[in-house]
Scaffold this motif. Structure first.
Motif, PDB file in Angstrom:
ATOM      1  N   ALA A 117       0.830  -1.207   0.000  1.00  0.00           N
ATOM      2  CA  ALA A 117       0.000   0.000   0.000  1.00  0.00           C
ATOM      3  C   ALA A 117       0.865   1.258   0.000  1.00  0.00           C
ATOM      4  CB  ALA A 117      -0.928  -0.008   1.220  1.00  0.00           C
ATOM      5  N   LEU A 118       1.939   1.245   0.774  1.00  0.00           N
ATOM      6  CA  LEU A 118       2.837   2.401   0.823  1.00  0.00           C
ATOM      7  C   LEU A 118       3.524   2.617  -0.520  1.00  0.00           C
ATOM      8  CD1 LEU A 118       4.450   1.845   4.348  1.00  0.00           C
ATOM      9  CD2 LEU A 118       2.649   3.469   3.744  1.00  0.00           C
ATOM     10  N   GLN A 119       3.874   1.533  -1.199  1.00  0.00           N
ATOM     11  CA  GLN A 119       4.525   1.650  -2.503  1.00  0.00           C
ATOM     12  C   GLN A 119       3.592   2.279  -3.536  1.00  0.00           C
ATOM     13  OE1 GLN A 119       5.703  -2.433  -3.097  1.00  0.00           O
ATOM     14  NE2 GLN A 119       7.715  -2.149  -2.140  1.00  0.00           N
ATOM     15  N   ILE A 120       2.319   1.888  -3.507  1.00  0.00           N
ATOM     16  CA  ILE A 120       1.366   2.472  -4.449  1.00  0.00           C
ATOM     17  C   ILE A 120       1.146   3.949  -4.137  1.00  0.00           C
ATOM     18  CG2 ILE A 120      -0.968   2.354  -5.374  1.00  0.00           C
ATOM     19  CD1 ILE A 120       0.804   0.021  -6.156  1.00  0.00           C
ATOM     20  N   LEU A 121       1.091   4.295  -2.867  1.00  0.00           N
ATOM     21  CA  LEU A 121       0.940   5.699  -2.489  1.00  0.00           C
ATOM     22  C   LEU A 121       2.163   6.515  -2.913  1.00  0.00           C
ATOM     23  CD1 LEU A 121      -0.653   5.172   1.024  1.00  0.00           C
ATOM     24  CD2 LEU A 121      -1.736   6.321  -0.918  1.00  0.00           C
ATOM     25  N   GLU A 122       3.320   5.893  -2.905  1.00  0.00           N
ATOM     26  CA  GLU A 122       4.516   6.579  -3.403  1.00  0.00           C
ATOM     27  C   GLU A 122       4.409   6.793  -4.903  1.00  0.00           C
ATOM     28  OE1 GLU A 122       9.398   6.430  -3.163  1.00  0.00           O
ATOM     29  OE2 GLU A 122       8.218   4.727  -2.420  1.00  0.00           O
ATOM     30  N   ALA A 123       3.915   5.786  -5.618  1.00  0.00           N
ATOM     31  CA  ALA A 123       3.723   5.936  -7.060  1.00  0.00           C
ATOM     32  C   ALA A 123       2.690   7.027  -7.365  1.00  0.00           C
ATOM     33  CB  ALA A 123       3.274   4.605  -7.667  1.00  0.00           C
ATOM     34  N   ASP A 124       1.734   7.216  -6.459  1.00  0.00           N
ATOM     35  CA  ASP A 124       0.727   8.264  -6.625  1.00  0.00           C
ATOM     36  C   ASP A 124       1.282   9.653  -6.343  1.00  0.00           C
ATOM     37  OD1 ASP A 124      -1.149   6.306  -7.176  1.00  0.00           O
ATOM     38  OD2 ASP A 124      -2.044   6.326  -5.174  1.00  0.00           O
ATOM     39  N   GLY A 125       2.503   9.725  -5.794  1.00  0.00           N
ATOM     40  CA  GLY A 125       3.105  11.016  -5.484  1.00  0.00           C
ATOM     41  C   GLY A 125       2.777  11.537  -4.104  1.00  0.00           C
ATOM     42  N   LEU A 126       2.150  10.718  -3.257  1.00  0.00           N
ATOM     43  CA  LEU A 126       1.766  11.166  -1.922  1.00  0.00           C
ATOM     44  C   LEU A 126       2.808  10.827  -0.860  1.00  0.00           C
ATOM     45  CD1 LEU A 126      -2.029  10.245  -1.969  1.00  0.00           C
ATOM     46  CD2 LEU A 126      -0.951  12.451  -2.467  1.00  0.00           C
ATOM     47  N   LEU A 127       3.661   9.852  -1.152  1.00  0.00           N
ATOM     48  CA  LEU A 127       4.731   9.462  -0.243  1.00  0.00           C
ATOM     49  C   LEU A 127       6.065   9.468  -0.976  1.00  0.00           C
ATOM     50  CD1 LEU A 127       3.128   6.428   1.671  1.00  0.00           C
ATOM     51  CD2 LEU A 127       3.343   8.795   2.474  1.00  0.00           C
ATOM     52  N   LEU A 128       7.142   9.537  -0.197  1.00  0.00           N
ATOM     53  CA  LEU A 128       8.486   9.504  -0.750  1.00  0.00           C
ATOM     54  C   LEU A 128       9.370   8.697   0.185  1.00  0.00           C
ATOM     55  CD1 LEU A 128      10.578  10.510  -2.859  1.00  0.00           C
ATOM     56  CD2 LEU A 128      10.969  12.472  -1.349  1.00  0.00           C
ATOM     57  N   SER A 129      10.009   7.667  -0.349  1.00  0.00           N
ATOM     58  CA  SER A 129      10.942   6.866   0.452  1.00  0.00           C
ATOM     59  C   SER A 129      12.352   7.388   0.263  1.00  0.00           C
ATOM     60  CB  SER A 129      10.878   5.390   0.031  1.00  0.00           C
ATOM     61  OG  SER A 129       9.616   4.851   0.322  1.00  0.00           O
ATOM     62  N   GLN A 130      13.024   7.696   1.367  1.00  0.00           N
ATOM     63  CA  GLN A 130      14.389   8.208   1.312  1.00  0.00           C
ATOM     64  C   GLN A 130      15.304   7.290   2.111  1.00  0.00           C
ATOM     65  OE1 GLN A 130      14.320  12.293   2.669  1.00  0.00           O
ATOM     66  NE2 GLN A 130      13.727  13.058   0.665  1.00  0.00           N
ATOM     67  N   GLN A 131      16.406   6.895   1.491  1.00  0.00           N
ATOM     68  CA  GLN A 131      17.358   6.012   2.145  1.00  0.00           C
ATOM     69  C   GLN A 131      17.880   6.652   3.426  1.00  0.00           C
ATOM     70  OE1 GLN A 131      18.037   2.981   0.904  1.00  0.00           O
ATOM     71  NE2 GLN A 131      19.370   2.435   2.615  1.00  0.00           N
ATOM     72  N   GLY A 132      17.806   5.914   4.517  1.00  0.00           N
ATOM     73  CA  GLY A 132      18.304   6.427   5.781  1.00  0.00           C
ATOM     74  C   GLY A 132      17.355   7.347   6.507  1.00  0.00           C
ATOM     75  N   VAL A 133      16.239   7.704   5.860  1.00  0.00           N
ATOM     76  CA  VAL A 133      15.265   8.605   6.480  1.00  0.00           C
ATOM     77  C   VAL A 133      13.949   7.879   6.738  1.00  0.00           C
ATOM     78  CG1 VAL A 133      13.928  10.738   6.211  1.00  0.00           C
ATOM     79  CG2 VAL A 133      16.309  10.624   5.400  1.00  0.00           C
ATOM     80  N   GLY A 134      13.470   7.162   5.717  1.00  0.00           N
ATOM     81  CA  GLY A 134      12.211   6.441   5.845  1.00  0.00           C
ATOM     82  C   GLY A 134      11.189   6.936   4.845  1.00  0.00           C
ATOM     83  N   THR A 135       9.937   6.673   5.142  1.00  0.00           N
ATOM     84  CA  THR A 135       8.821   7.044   4.257  1.00  0.00           C
ATOM     85  C   THR A 135       8.194   8.333   4.754  1.00  0.00           C
ATOM     86  OG1 THR A 135       8.391   4.713   3.763  1.00  0.00           O
ATOM     87  CG2 THR A 135       6.636   6.281   3.282  1.00  0.00           C
ATOM     88  N   LEU A 136       8.203   9.350   3.899  1.00  0.00           N
ATOM     89  CA  LEU A 136       7.711  10.672   4.267  1.00  0.00           C
ATOM     90  C   LEU A 136       6.519  11.069   3.410  1.00  0.00           C
ATOM     91  CD1 LEU A 136      11.142  12.557   4.427  1.00  0.00           C
ATOM     92  CD2 LEU A 136       9.883  11.547   6.343  1.00  0.00           C
ATOM     93  N   VAL A 137       5.593  11.803   4.010  1.00  0.00           N
ATOM     94  CA  VAL A 137       4.491  12.398   3.251  1.00  0.00           C
ATOM     95  C   VAL A 137       5.051  13.564   2.443  1.00  0.00           C
ATOM     96  CG1 VAL A 137       2.267  13.570   3.410  1.00  0.00           C
ATOM     97  CG2 VAL A 137       2.826  11.729   5.023  1.00  0.00           C
ATOM     98  N   THR A 138       4.730  13.595   1.155  1.00  0.00           N
ATOM     99  CA  THR A 138       5.299  14.624   0.277  1.00  0.00           C
ATOM    100  C   THR A 138       4.733  16.009   0.590  1.00  0.00           C
ATOM    101  OG1 THR A 138       3.624  14.125  -1.397  1.00  0.00           O
ATOM    102  CG2 THR A 138       5.759  13.029  -1.612  1.00  0.00           C
ATOM    103  N   GLU A 139       5.497  17.005   0.204  1.00  0.00           N
ATOM    104  CA  GLU A 139       5.060  18.387   0.343  1.00  0.00           C
ATOM    105  C   GLU A 139       4.042  18.712  -0.750  1.00  0.00           C
ATOM    106  OE1 GLU A 139       5.919  20.223   2.813  1.00  0.00           O
ATOM    107  OE2 GLU A 139       7.530  18.999   3.646  1.00  0.00           O
ATOM    108  N   VAL A 140       3.317  19.815  -0.571  1.00  0.00           N
ATOM    109  CA  VAL A 140       2.328  20.276  -1.543  1.00  0.00           C
ATOM    110  C   VAL A 140       2.840  21.549  -2.187  1.00  0.00           C
ATOM    111  CG1 VAL A 140      -0.034  21.069  -1.891  1.00  0.00           C
ATOM    112  CG2 VAL A 140       0.439  19.272  -0.223  1.00  0.00           C
ATOM    113  N   ASP A 141       2.965  21.535  -3.498  1.00  0.00           N
ATOM    114  CA  ASP A 141       3.483  22.682  -4.237  1.00  0.00           C
ATOM    115  C   ASP A 141       2.494  23.025  -5.345  1.00  0.00           C
ATOM    116  OD1 ASP A 141       4.846  24.338  -6.150  1.00  0.00           O
ATOM    117  OD2 ASP A 141       6.741  23.761  -5.226  1.00  0.00           O
ATOM    118  N   LEU A 142       1.820  24.171  -5.211  1.00  0.00           N
ATOM    119  CA  LEU A 142       0.800  24.554  -6.185  1.00  0.00           C
ATOM    120  C   LEU A 142       1.383  24.698  -7.584  1.00  0.00           C
ATOM    121  CD1 LEU A 142      -2.074  25.389  -6.868  1.00  0.00           C
ATOM    122  CD2 LEU A 142      -1.503  27.729  -6.195  1.00  0.00           C
ATOM    123  N   GLN A 143       2.600  25.254  -7.679  1.00  0.00           N
ATOM    124  CA  GLN A 143       3.204  25.432  -9.008  1.00  0.00           C
ATOM    125  C   GLN A 143       3.448  24.087  -9.679  1.00  0.00           C
ATOM    126  OE1 GLN A 143       6.660  27.998  -8.258  1.00  0.00           O
ATOM    127  NE2 GLN A 143       5.579  29.620  -9.344  1.00  0.00           N
TER     128      GLN A 143
END
Length: 242
Positions: A67-93
């Motif tokens: 489920a987390l992998q699909i959410l990452e593919a949707d652009g809502l999550l980001l996996s970073q090595q050594g950091v973990g899974t983070l909720v992405t920021e929102v950028d209107l531009q």
């Protein structure tokens, strides 16, 4: 759906325990996590723990990881090595072109494979009207977010075109957090009134069986909303929730 957040731990655990298949359990976890992200239960920058979520839901980490992998593919999550899974920021531009595409797809909803009008659909939109009236009387950010999601899914039912539904859903969840992150608390009552007015206009069009009118109303409101967002000042375009 109701005015209340239905993604509480106990509710999710009950749903998962009653699921009849692995695919159904995956869909529940995916939908709940997506709603939590888009309702800012998990604000941008939040680190999600697989271990904590697996414990909360009472599942192993393998189906949760899917489920987390699909959410990452949707652009809502980001996996970073050594950091973990983070909720992405929102950028209107960054999301401006996605929003513009949504405008066009909403108009298509009224023209491609329209669903025959029926009592069930009218009842659904009448229920949304009642919730909108309650929200106008008592503006609330979380209730606004829940109603926004539920209204989107109701609007999706105006078309039987499955590819259009699928694309529209992906784009909606990419952009729906924008409102919660950009609307300041002092502006919430006004935005609630505008949004609830849209729901009532579209509910009336659905009652008349005029889905093309409903789609044009939706497109017009999205366009006006997008233009209001674009005029937000740098101070009001931060990522605070209120």
């Amino acid at each position: 759906m109701t005015d209340q957040d239905v993604t509480a731990s106990s509710d999710v655990a009950d749903l998962l325990s009653q699921a009849s298949s692995a695919q159904e359990r995956f869909q529940i976890m995916y939908s709940v996590l997506r709603d939590r992200i888009c309702m800012l239960v998990y604000p941008p920058g939040t680190q999600l723990s697989e271990e904590a979520l697996a414990s909360e839901f009472g599942v192993s980490r393998s189906p949760l990881r899917k489920a987390l992998q699909i959410l990452e593919a949707d652009g809502l999550l980001l996996s970073q090595q050594g950091v973990g899974t983070l909720v992405t920021e929102v950028d209107l531009q960054e999301l401006a072109q996605v929003y513009e595409l949504r405008l066009e797809l909403n108009e298509l909803t009224g023209r491609l494979c329209p669903r025959p009008p029926d009592r069930e659909l009218e009842t659904l939109f009448n229920g949304l009207k009642l919730r909108a009236e309650r929200l106008i009387a008592a503006p609330d950010r979380a209730v606004f977010a829940r109603l926004n999601i539920d209204f989107f899914h109701a609007f999706q039912q105006l078309t039987l075109n499955v590819p259009l539904q699928d694309v529209s859903e992906k784009l909606f969840y990419k952009t729906c957090r924008i409102w919660l992150t950009l609307i300041q608390e002092k502006d919430l009552p006004q935005e609630v009134a505008i949004f609830c007015g849209e729901i009532m206009e579209i509910a009336n069009a659905v009652r008349l069986g005029d889905f093309q009118a409903a789609a044009l109303i939706r497109r017009a409101h999205l366009s006006m909303g997008f233009n209001r967002l674009k005029t937000a000042t740098p101070q009001s375009s931060g990522l605070e929730s209120g």
